[in-house]
Design an enzyme around this catalytic site. Structure first.
Site, PDB file in Angstrom:
ATOM      1  N   LYS A  35       2.614   4.828   1.514  1.00 49.04           N
ATOM      2  CA  LYS A  35       3.350   5.235   2.158  1.00 49.04           C
ATOM      3  C   LYS A  35       2.729   6.546   2.219  1.00 49.04           C
ATOM      4  O   LYS A  35       3.615   7.458   2.012  1.00 49.04           O
ATOM      5  CB  LYS A  35       4.632   5.282   2.389  1.00 49.04           C
ATOM      6  N   CYS A  41      16.281  50.688   0.208  1.00 49.74           N
ATOM      7  CA  CYS A  41      15.930  50.182  -0.857  1.00 49.74           C
ATOM      8  C   CYS A  41      16.953  49.762  -1.524  1.00 49.74           C
ATOM      9  O   CYS A  41      17.738  50.501  -1.799  1.00 49.74           O
ATOM     10  CB  CYS A  41      14.771  50.898  -1.524  1.00 49.74           C
ATOM     11  N   CYS A  78       9.561  49.357   0.922  1.00 59.58           N
ATOM     12  CA  CYS A  78      10.243  49.924   0.285  1.00 59.58           C
ATOM     13  C   CYS A  78       8.538  50.959  -0.198  1.00 59.58           C
ATOM     14  O   CYS A  78       7.942  50.428  -1.273  1.00 59.58           O
ATOM     15  CB  CYS A  78      10.673  50.174  -1.279  1.00 59.58           C
ATOM     16  N   ASP A 121       2.164  10.544   3.193  1.00 59.75           N
ATOM     17  CA  ASP A 121       3.635  11.273   3.489  1.00 59.75           C
ATOM     18  C   ASP A 121       2.076  12.457   4.320  1.00 59.75           C
ATOM     19  O   ASP A 121       2.356  13.708   3.795  1.00 59.75           O
ATOM     20  CB  ASP A 121       4.240  12.216   2.681  1.00 59.75           C
ATOM     21  N   LYS A 123      10.838   3.763   0.065  1.00 56.51           N
ATOM     22  CA  LYS A 123      10.817   5.074   0.453  1.00 56.51           C
ATOM     23  C   LYS A 123      11.367   5.338  -1.373  1.00 56.51           C
ATOM     24  O   LYS A 123      12.413   4.892  -2.125  1.00 56.51           O
ATOM     25  CB  LYS A 123      12.327   5.405   0.989  1.00 56.51           C
ATOM     26  N   CYS A 132       9.410  53.855  -7.323  1.00 65.40           N
ATOM     27  CA  CYS A 132      11.045  52.975  -7.299  1.00 65.40           C
ATOM     28  C   CYS A 132      10.722  51.894  -8.037  1.00 65.40           C
ATOM     29  O   CYS A 132       8.994  51.014  -8.603  1.00 65.40           O
ATOM     30  CB  CYS A 132      10.255  51.751  -5.192  1.00 65.40           C
ATOM     31  N   TYR A 165      -4.664   3.054   8.201  1.00 62.57           N
ATOM     32  CA  TYR A 165      -4.280   1.785   7.565  1.00 62.57           C
ATOM     33  C   TYR A 165      -3.599  -0.062   8.211  1.00 62.57           C
ATOM     34  O   TYR A 165      -3.247  -0.647   8.080  1.00 62.57           O
ATOM     35  CB  TYR A 165      -3.011   1.948   6.752  1.00 62.57           C
ATOM     36  N   CYS A 208      15.909  51.763  -4.981  1.00 56.95           N
ATOM     37  CA  CYS A 208      15.834  53.415  -5.222  1.00 56.95           C
ATOM     38  C   CYS A 208      16.394  54.050  -3.871  1.00 56.95           C
ATOM     39  O   CYS A 208      16.713  55.131  -3.569  1.00 56.95           O
ATOM     40  CB  CYS A 208      14.717  53.204  -5.223  1.00 56.95           C
ATOM     41  N   GLU A 227       0.714  -1.604   0.147  1.00 57.91           N
ATOM     42  CA  GLU A 227       0.173   0.234   0.065  1.00 57.91           C
ATOM     43  C   GLU A 227       1.270   1.398   0.714  1.00 57.91           C
ATOM     44  O   GLU A 227       2.351   1.379   0.519  1.00 57.91           O
ATOM     45  CB  GLU A 227      -1.111   0.032   1.215  1.00 57.91           C
TER      46      GLU A 227
HETATM   47  S1  IVH Z   1       2.243   1.064   9.099  1.00 54.96           S
HETATM   48  C1  IVH Z   1       3.300  -0.952  13.314  1.00 54.96           C
HETATM   49  N1  IVH Z   1       0.974   1.598   6.847  1.00 54.96           N
HETATM   50  O1  IVH Z   1       5.110   5.562   8.364  1.00 54.96           O
HETATM   51  C2  IVH Z   1       3.658   0.129  11.793  1.00 54.96           C
HETATM   52  N2  IVH Z   1       2.824   3.302   7.864  1.00 54.96           N
HETATM   53  O2  IVH Z   1       7.651   5.448   8.952  1.00 54.96           O
HETATM   54  C3  IVH Z   1       2.560   0.539  11.176  1.00 54.96           C
HETATM   55  N3  IVH Z   1       2.890   5.265   7.514  1.00 54.96           N
HETATM   56  O3  IVH Z   1       4.845   6.197  11.380  1.00 54.96           O
HETATM   57  C4  IVH Z   1       2.649   1.726  10.390  1.00 54.96           C
HETATM   58  N4  IVH Z   1       1.659   4.874   5.320  1.00 54.96           N
HETATM   59  O4  IVH Z   1       3.319   7.049  10.528  1.00 54.96           O
HETATM   60  C5  IVH Z   1       1.828   2.008   7.838  1.00 54.96           C
HETATM   61  N5  IVH Z   1       0.188   2.475   4.903  1.00 54.96           N
HETATM   62  C6  IVH Z   1       1.327   3.141   5.395  1.00 54.96           C
HETATM   63  C7  IVH Z   1       2.047   4.152   6.067  1.00 54.96           C
HETATM   64  C8  IVH Z   1       2.422   4.011   7.820  1.00 54.96           C
HETATM   65  C9  IVH Z   1       2.245   6.026   6.292  1.00 54.96           C
HETATM   66  C10 IVH Z   1       3.849   6.195   8.265  1.00 54.96           C
HETATM   67  C11 IVH Z   1       3.112   5.889  10.072  1.00 54.96           C
HETATM   68  C12 IVH Z   1       4.815   5.363  10.173  1.00 54.96           C
HETATM   69  C13 IVH Z   1       5.807   5.454   9.594  1.00 54.96           C
HETATM   70  C14 IVH Z   1       7.042   4.570   9.359  1.00 54.96           C
END
Ligand code: IVH
Length: 698
Positions: free
Chosen positions: A140, A437, A455, A142, A343, A460, A251, A440, A138
């Site tokens: 990650k 400035c 300014c 941000d 990542k 100017c 999640y 000028c 899934e």
């Molecule tokens: S699972 C026990 N699933 O990434 C682990 N984390 O670097 C539970 N995050 O602290 C986390 N998307 O804040 C999980 N699909 C996802 C995620 C996710 C973002 C974040 C989360 C975690 C951090 C770890």
């Protein structure tokens, strides 16, 4: 969550209520009818915020919501904590008490390449003794992580991650997130208490809107949507939290107490359960695959889609799908062995702060711009970054010669995230702000309560040039052939001295300049001529009234038939307009009371620039009146933004998603899921770009 039957039923009830409101203003109020209305509103919140597929318009939702509010006000004893009206916190939260998580919120082990994933899979296979493992992959997300605890189907507590063991209790703020249900039928799965984890986000478009507003107000913007989401969760004014339009993906189930064994046995099953209970889990964004090769393939595919997603992701998370196997693999003290983060390519990089230059903008604001050692980040080479104002420099602890961390996420302008004071060697020097400035030499002035030095010499040169550049720019009068470089050149040569001068330029003299053939002079002339009938909001935006961005300019344009009507508006009248606060209203009021500004507008009108709201007039005998449109895929003849303006200029409306509210889906090349979705709704007319153009008045 809602099956076909329930959906039909609730939609029917929605129509009945809306009709009833029109007829009798809902005179008879009973407890069951309030509950009915609540169920309807919850259903539409779910369609809008979780499914991203609304079935009614915003105004219709508001009408129903206001009615519920009224009914509850008249019958306070009928109010329940999970009513949609009870999200909206009106007061201030005094503090965020510290709370201990039921289970520590660990972070994930990181991986950066295929080899890392292969190695992790090998270890998991060794530990489990299995030849191949089923994974759930899934995005990650941000954002900022949160935990939610539901007791007996009610949202009871929510907290930030904090140090992983103890976090801040932010339940009031989490209640403002419309995709988080206040109540969910966990009891149907035999669950008494459950802790769910997820990520709070601000989507890219809301983030941009919010940052644009901050910039307009002279406040440094957030570096990225993550910082902005994390900051928003810790605001003490819950109404402001609500305005930020936060979203949440849930999640992970981290803790559960049950009465029987009706619960899912896989992670993907848990995501299904959450989705079915009304949560926005990544059910649609995840896949389940066997073996690490397929994981690697999927991760690569998703990375290529990264920029097309409406929210930021910084990688993918790979999780062992079988919950029993997760248990067997267990945790280290830092992270679970059953999951790993992959990542994506970093959008952050380190560089050196070499110099700071000071630029004077059209409002006289003096902005420090950091010149940095060239560095590639997020696919572009960055050499300069705005560092906003003196306070920002102090806050980020910046010195010349510092090593700095910079970030460029998506289409967001690059920002300095932080400096590394610990890496200083003593040769770094303080950044000195000028007192005069740089263009000028006029002494600079900092108005009380503002962070920006200005300014205040209205003549100017830097300001005059920047005002002209802004006036001709793409989002203002859009005089294409002019451009920044030409404005500077003509100004230096004395061919252009102010905004009205654009409409008086000596084309003969320009034709004699090097690099200006007949064709380019003709183009310039045509572009200037065309700009005279630009929609009023573009002119308003182009005037550069302080705090008036594109959105406010549109609001203003819609309120009048002729721009000079604003000379008769009071500050109060202006404040009553959408999105116009005290500060903005004051600025508009002063602009239209200033003799020089009025002279400028009269001069422009005399030169043939329309100050009329032509859109309002077109809209009266409008070709697309009352119709809703959505564009999908790549248009080949029109720019998407132009096509959308055409709809609005002809009285139609642009909607954000495919739903039964949509009348026309205009399909360009490579159309995807929207087209598929629209095909399932019979009332939507699916048309080509050519068909759309034919609908417009000649
Ligand atoms: S699972 C026990 N699933 O990434 C682990 N984390 O670097 C539970 N995050 O602290 C986390 N998307 O804040 C999980 N699909 C996802 C995620 C996710 C973002 C974040 C989360 C975690 C951090 C770890």
């Amino acid at each position: 969550m809602y099956n076909k039957e329930q959906t039909k039923n609730l939609q029917q009830k929605t129509t009945d209520w809306l009709l009833k409101i029109n007829k009798e203003n809902a005179a008879t109020v009973t407890q069951p009818s309030i509950e009915d209305l609540r169920a309807i509103l919850r259903f539409h919140e779910y369609r809008y915020y979780v499914q991203n597929d609304p079935l009614i318009g915003d105004t219709e939702y508001d009408v129903l919501y206001k009615l519920l509010e009224k009914m509850e006000k008249e019958n306070p004893s009928f109010i329940t904590a999970d009513s949609p009206t009870q999200r909206v916190g009106k007061g201030l939260v005094s503090s965020f008490p510290k709370v201990q998580h039921l289970v520590p919120m660990l972070s994930l082990e990181n991986s950066y390449n295929e080899a890392d994933l292969v190695d992790w899979d090998r270890k998991a296979k060794e530990l489990s003794g299995l030849p191949e493992i089923e994974y759930c992959v899934e995005p990650k997300f941000d954002g900022a992580s949160i935990s939610l605890i539901y007791d007996n189907d009610q949202l009871n507590r929510s907290a930030t991650r904090g140090d992983g063991v103890v976090g801040d209790e932010i339940t009031q703020n989490t209640r403002q997130i419309k995709s988080v249900p206040l109540t969910a039928a966990f009891s149907n799965y035999g669950i008494e208490q459950i802790e769910i984890r997820g990520e709070v986000l601000i989507n890219k478009s809301n983030f941009k809107k919010y940052n644009d507003k901050l910039i307009e107000e002279g406040i440094p913007p957030f570096a990225n949507p993550r910082n902005s989401a994390a900051g928003s969760l810790r605001i003490k004014d819950t109404a402001e939290v609500s305005r930020r339009n936060l979203e949440a993906f849930l999640y992970h189930v981290s803790y559960i107490t049950t009465t029987d064994n009706r619960q899912p046995t896989t992670h993907s099953g848990m995501l299904d359960m959450l989705w079915n209970l009304g949560f926005r889990s990544p059910k649609k964004e995840m896949i389940v695959v066997k073996g690490i090769d397929k994981v690697i393939q999927h991760v690569a595919e998703f990375e290529s889609k990264r920029d097309t997603l409406p929210y930021e992701i910084d990688g993918m998370v790979v999780k062992v799908n079988d919950l029993q196997l997760q248990e067997r693999l267990g945790m280290t003290s830092h992270h679970p062995r059953w999951a790993i983060a992959f990542k994506f390519k970093a959008r952050q990089a380190t560089s050196k702060l070499l110099n700071v230059e000071f630029q004077v903008g059209r409002t006289g604001a003096v902005t420090p711009v950091a010149k940095i050692a060239a560095v590639a980040v997020g696919g572009v080479t960055v050499t300069s970054i705005s560092i906003h104002n003196e306070e920002y420099i102090k806050e980020k602890d910046l010195m010349l010669g510092d090593t700095i961390l910079i970030e460029r996420s998506g289409d967001v302008i690059p920002q300095i995230v932080k400096s590394f004071p610990e890496l200083r060697n003593g040769e770094e020097t303080i950044i000195r702000f000028p007192t005069q400035c740089p263009v000028c030499n006029h002494p600079l002035f900092k108005p009380e309560g503002e962070a920006v030095w200005r300014c205040i010499n209205i003549n100017c040169e830097a300001q005059v040039v920047e005002r002209i550049i802004h006036f001709v720019s793409k989002d203002a009068m859009d005089i294409k052939s002019f451009g920044e470089a030409n404005v500077r050149k003509f100004y230096e040569l004395g061919l252009l001295k102010d905004v009205p001068g654009i409409y008086k330029v000596d084309f003969e003299a320009i034709g004699k300049l090097e690099g200006f053939g007949k064709k380019s002079v003709d183009n310039l002339q045509a572009a200037i001529e065309n700009s005279k009938t630009q929609p009023l909001h573009r002119l308003i935006y182009g005037l550069g009234i302080r705090y008036v961005g594109e959105t406010t300019a549109k609001t203003l344009a819609n309120a009048v038939d002729h721009l000079l009507e604003f000379t008769g508006f009071s500050e109060e009248q202006l404040q009553n307009m959408e999105d116009v606060g005290i500060k903005v209203a004051g600025s508009i009021y002063r602009f239209f009371r200033d003799a020089e500004n009025l002279q400028l507008l009269q001069q422009l009108e005399a030169l043939g620039i329309s100050l009329k709201n032509q859109k309002k007039q077109v809209a009266l005998n409008d070709a697309l009146s009352g119709q809703t449109f959505l564009f999908t895929g790549t248009l080949t003849q029109l720019k998407r933004s132009d096509a959308e303006s055409m709809v609005e200029e002809n009285g139609g409306k642009i909607v954000s998603g495919v739903s039964s509210k949509l009348n026309y889906l205009v399909v360009g090349e490579d159309a995807g899921s929207k087209l598929e979705k629209a095909k399932k709704i019979q009332t939507i007319k699916i048309i080509s770009e050519e068909d759309f153009i034919k609908m417009l008045p000649a």
